[in-house]
Design a protein around this motif. Structure first.
Motif, PDB file in Angstrom:
ATOM      1  N   LEU A 185     -72.807 -59.396  34.091  1.00  0.00           N
ATOM      2  CA  LEU A 185     -73.424 -58.075  34.251  1.00  0.00           C
ATOM      3  C   LEU A 185     -74.146 -57.647  32.980  1.00  0.00           C
ATOM      4  N   ILE A 186     -73.528 -57.889  31.837  1.00  0.00           N
ATOM      5  CA  ILE A 186     -74.163 -57.533  30.562  1.00  0.00           C
ATOM      6  C   ILE A 186     -75.427 -58.367  30.360  1.00  0.00           C
ATOM      7  N   ARG A 244     -68.032 -59.435  33.880  1.00  0.00           N
ATOM      8  CA  ARG A 244     -68.529 -58.554  32.822  1.00  0.00           C
ATOM      9  C   ARG A 244     -69.658 -59.191  32.019  1.00  0.00           C
ATOM     10  N   HIS A 245     -69.482 -60.434  31.618  1.00  0.00           N
ATOM     11  CA  HIS A 245     -70.509 -61.091  30.799  1.00  0.00           C
ATOM     12  C   HIS A 245     -71.792 -61.321  31.601  1.00  0.00           C
ATOM     13  N   TRP A 261     -62.435 -53.213  41.237  1.00  0.00           N
ATOM     14  CA  TRP A 261     -62.550 -52.618  39.903  1.00  0.00           C
ATOM     15  C   TRP A 261     -61.687 -53.296  38.856  1.00  0.00           C
ATOM     16  N   THR A 262     -60.574 -53.915  39.241  1.00  0.00           N
ATOM     17  CA  THR A 262     -59.688 -54.520  38.244  1.00  0.00           C
ATOM     18  C   THR A 262     -59.811 -56.037  38.140  1.00  0.00           C
ATOM     19  N   ILE A 295     -65.053 -56.767  38.597  1.00  0.00           N
ATOM     20  CA  ILE A 295     -65.905 -56.241  37.525  1.00  0.00           C
ATOM     21  C   ILE A 295     -65.534 -56.839  36.165  1.00  0.00           C
ATOM     22  N   PRO A 296     -64.262 -56.853  35.754  1.00  0.00           N
ATOM     23  CA  PRO A 296     -63.963 -57.493  34.460  1.00  0.00           C
ATOM     24  C   PRO A 296     -64.265 -58.995  34.440  1.00  0.00           C
ATOM     25  N   SER A 322     -66.383 -67.318  39.014  1.00  0.00           N
ATOM     26  CA  SER A 322     -65.115 -66.621  38.786  1.00  0.00           C
ATOM     27  C   SER A 322     -63.962 -67.384  39.438  1.00  0.00           C
TER      28      SER A 322
END
Length: 70
Positions: A50-51, A47-48, A39-40, A43-44, A19
């Motif tokens: 985590l998925i 995101r990939h 959170w802003t 996490i975003p 990141s």
């Protein structure tokens, strides 16, 4: 959990390591709280990763149920 945790951990650590630091610096300059930054920004940004970790863990867990059945 012992079987899938290392796989998920490696994926999530890699996603967080790749990141960009600039959004964190901007959040600090704007005096965002650590909770809001998490959170802003975190996490975003991950995101990939985590998925991907969710899919890997799901696949490994489902195959553990399917192997004895076969």
């Amino acid at each position: 959990m012992f079987w899938t945790f290392p796989h998920a951990l490696i994926i999530i650590i890699t996603a967080l390591a790749l990141s960009d630091a600039r959004p964190y610096e901007a959040a600090e300059a704007l005096r965002a709280s650590p909770n809001r930054t998490f959170w802003t920004v975190t996490i975003p940004g991950a995101r990939h990763g985590l998925i991907s970790a969710i899919f890997v863990v799901f696949t490994l867990a489902i195959t553990d149920f399917g192997v004895p059945r076969v």
